[in-house]
Design a protein around this motif. Structure first.
Motif, PDB file in Angstrom:
ATOM      1  N   THR A   1       0.818  -1.215   0.000  1.00  0.00           N
ATOM      2  CA  THR A   1       0.000   0.000   0.000  1.00  0.00           C
ATOM      3  C   THR A   1       0.853   1.267   0.000  1.00  0.00           C
ATOM      4  OG1 THR A   1      -1.779  -1.149   1.186  1.00  0.00           O
ATOM      5  CG2 THR A   1      -1.800   1.261   1.233  1.00  0.00           C
ATOM      6  N   PHE A   2       1.920   1.254   0.793  1.00  0.00           N
ATOM      7  CA  PHE A   2       2.708   2.472   0.955  1.00  0.00           C
ATOM      8  C   PHE A   2       3.900   2.577   0.004  1.00  0.00           C
ATOM      9  CE2 PHE A   2       0.523   2.313   5.051  1.00  0.00           C
ATOM     10  CZ  PHE A   2       0.150   3.642   5.196  1.00  0.00           C
ATOM     11  N   PHE A   3       4.471   1.421  -0.406  1.00  0.00           N
ATOM     12  CA  PHE A   3       5.733   1.484  -1.146  1.00  0.00           C
ATOM     13  C   PHE A   3       5.665   0.898  -2.551  1.00  0.00           C
ATOM     14  CE2 PHE A   3       6.948   1.243   3.384  1.00  0.00           C
ATOM     15  CZ  PHE A   3       7.528   2.489   3.495  1.00  0.00           C
ATOM     16  N   ALA A   4       4.493   0.485  -3.009  1.00  0.00           N
ATOM     17  CA  ALA A   4       4.365  -0.065  -4.365  1.00  0.00           C
ATOM     18  C   ALA A   4       3.047   0.405  -4.975  1.00  0.00           C
ATOM     19  CB  ALA A   4       4.410  -1.602  -4.325  1.00  0.00           C
ATOM     20  N   GLY A   5       3.021   0.509  -6.276  1.00  0.00           N
ATOM     21  CA  GLY A   5       1.791   0.849  -6.969  1.00  0.00           C
ATOM     22  C   GLY A   5       1.548   2.318  -7.191  1.00  0.00           C
ATOM     23  N   GLY A   6       2.277   3.181  -6.499  1.00  0.00           N
ATOM     24  CA  GLY A   6       2.169   4.607  -6.774  1.00  0.00           C
ATOM     25  C   GLY A   6       1.160   5.370  -5.950  1.00  0.00           C
ATOM     26  N   LYS A   7       0.405   4.717  -5.050  1.00  0.00           N
ATOM     27  CA  LYS A   7      -0.563   5.452  -4.247  1.00  0.00           C
ATOM     28  C   LYS A   7       0.136   6.420  -3.310  1.00  0.00           C
ATOM     29  CE  LYS A   7      -4.648   4.855  -1.341  1.00  0.00           C
ATOM     30  NZ  LYS A   7      -5.563   3.880  -0.700  1.00  0.00           N
ATOM     31  N   TYR A   8       1.214   5.948  -2.669  1.00  0.00           N
ATOM     32  CA  TYR A   8       2.049   6.817  -1.841  1.00  0.00           C
ATOM     33  C   TYR A   8       3.452   6.926  -2.454  1.00  0.00           C
ATOM     34  CZ  TYR A   8      -1.669   6.373   1.624  1.00  0.00           C
ATOM     35  OH  TYR A   8      -2.888   6.404   2.259  1.00  0.00           O
TER      36      TYR A   8
ATOM     37  N   PRO B   1       7.924  -3.113  -7.111  1.00  0.00           N
ATOM     38  CA  PRO B   1       6.844  -3.664  -7.948  1.00  0.00           C
ATOM     39  C   PRO B   1       5.731  -4.260  -7.103  1.00  0.00           C
ATOM     40  CG  PRO B   1       8.739  -5.126  -7.952  1.00  0.00           C
ATOM     41  CD  PRO B   1       9.172  -3.889  -7.219  1.00  0.00           C
ATOM     42  N   LEU B   2       4.553  -4.340  -7.694  1.00  0.00           N
ATOM     43  CA  LEU B   2       3.392  -4.853  -6.975  1.00  0.00           C
ATOM     44  C   LEU B   2       3.400  -6.367  -6.833  1.00  0.00           C
ATOM     45  CD1 LEU B   2       0.425  -2.682  -8.311  1.00  0.00           C
ATOM     46  CD2 LEU B   2       1.067  -2.984  -5.912  1.00  0.00           C
ATOM     47  N   SER B   3       3.884  -7.067  -7.845  1.00  0.00           N
ATOM     48  CA  SER B   3       3.770  -8.531  -7.828  1.00  0.00           C
ATOM     49  C   SER B   3       4.842  -9.152  -8.715  1.00  0.00           C
ATOM     50  CB  SER B   3       2.383  -8.965  -8.311  1.00  0.00           C
ATOM     51  OG  SER B   3       2.166  -8.531  -9.641  1.00  0.00           O
ATOM     52  N   GLY B   4       4.887 -10.488  -8.660  1.00  0.00           N
ATOM     53  CA  GLY B   4       5.809 -11.226  -9.504  1.00  0.00           C
ATOM     54  C   GLY B   4       7.208 -11.289  -8.914  1.00  0.00           C
TER      55      GLY B   4
END
Length: 337
Positions: free
Chosen positions: A167-174, A179-182
């Motif tokens: 939530t805080f360090f992946a995906g760009g929201k914060y 990376p999100l996965s993989g």
């Protein structure tokens, strides 16, 4: 020592046979096996085409399916046939993947091996000096501050920490730092060797942190408490009376004895790759042994399930032997007979 190791290795053989027999019998009597799964698929396909699902398959076809999966033979014959193949490292074919079960397990093994070995090395290489430092500075500001962080890591589940980190360090929201996965990027094959290594470690940073946080916290507290207990014993007072500083006595005498409880946990290096990783793999979309075991149980893929059970049982017994050997290395007074 050699006789002890040989005896332990020989005892593994009947133990594995007993485990395999019990697990094989359980899988044969659990409802919803591969025969039932195949019948449901055929009936479902027929119902989608507007046909009567109850008439989609005849008793003769059901018997052919039972014959195909080997369920038309007595259970003891099935077990002996299966065990004969296992001795050749052939666990049969996966009902879900349509491939040899050993190939399916082997394909998921490297990533779980990486998690298990890396988390073991990092945990022990950090928690031993950290626990020692906390014991030497017991009840100091450093000890209090580090204990707050360690207790937080001990109580929070790895998968919950994974959700927070994503939530805080992946995906760009914060922040978009990881990376999100993989486990690698889509264009990983086009990277140089160092680029591939860096990309892999970049993907593994967050799941590895979640994987080792609870074990790391437990080992640090175990190391500190064991060392504090050793420091209160008479031989420490004798060392201090002989002119040693408290720090010197701790390093030379107490540390080795305090490592004995940690030797018990060290055997888990052989089983960490199979246990406790399911939810973390689910959160980070990593296709490892934990997720494979869960999916195989859910899909009644008995050959894969039995293969995983046998391999994990063998590794667990190797882990116990490894712990016993560490006892001897840490404390030479121990004799294995």
């Amino acid at each position: 020592m050699q006789a002890y190791i040989l005896r332990r290795l020989l005892l593994m053989v009947p133990t594995l046979f007993g485990i395999s027999l019990v697990c094989f019998l359980l899988t044969q009597f659990i409802p919803g096996g591969p025969v039932e799964e195949m019948i449901v698929r055929i009936q479902h396909a027929s119902s989608e085409k507007g046909r009567d699902a109850s008439k989609a398959i005849t008793p003769e076809e059901i018997e052919n399916i039972r014959h195909y999966y080997g369920f038309d033979r007595p259970i003891h014959i099935r077990y002996l046939h299966w065990m004969g193949k296992v001795l050749r490292l052939d666990f049969g074919r996966s009902y879900t993947y349509g491939e040899p079960a050993w190939d399916v397990i082997k394909s998921k093994f490297p990533i779980s091996l990486f998690f298990g070995v890396t988390s073991f090395i990092l945990s022990y290489s950090i928690c031993i000096p950290l626990g020692l430092l906390k014991a030497l500075k017991n009840r100091s500001g450093f000890d209090t501050a580090s204990s707050i962080i360690i207790f937080a890591g001990y109580v929070i589940p790895g998968f919950a920490l994974g959700v927070l980190l994503l939530t805080f360090f992946a995906g760009g929201k914060y922040f978009d730092w990881f990376p999100l996965s993989g486990i690698v990027s889509d264009d990983w094959e086009s990277y140089s060797f160092l680029g591939k290594v860096g990309d892999f470690l970049w993907h593994m940073a967050l799941p590895l942190l979640c994987y080792m946080v609870s074990e790391f916290a437990f080992l640090t507290l175990l190391m500190k408490n064991a060392l504090l207990e050793e420091m209160s014993k008479d031989y420490m007072r004798t060392a201090l009376l002989q002119g040693m500083t408290f720090r010197q006595a701790a390093w030379k005498h107490a540390l080795r004895n305090a490592l004995i409880p940690l030797a018990t946990r060290a055997g888990e290096i052989f089983t960490l790759m199979f246990a406790g990783a399911l939810l973390i793999e689910k959160v980070f979309d990593i296709d490892g042994m934990g997720l494979l075991a869960y999916n195989s149980i859910e899909n009644r893929d008995y050959n894969v399930v039995l293969g995983i059970i046998l391999i994990s049982s063998f590794l667990a017994m190797l882990g116990r032997l490894f712990s016993d050997l560490l006892y001897v290395w840490v404390d030479p007074r121990i004799r294995l007979r």
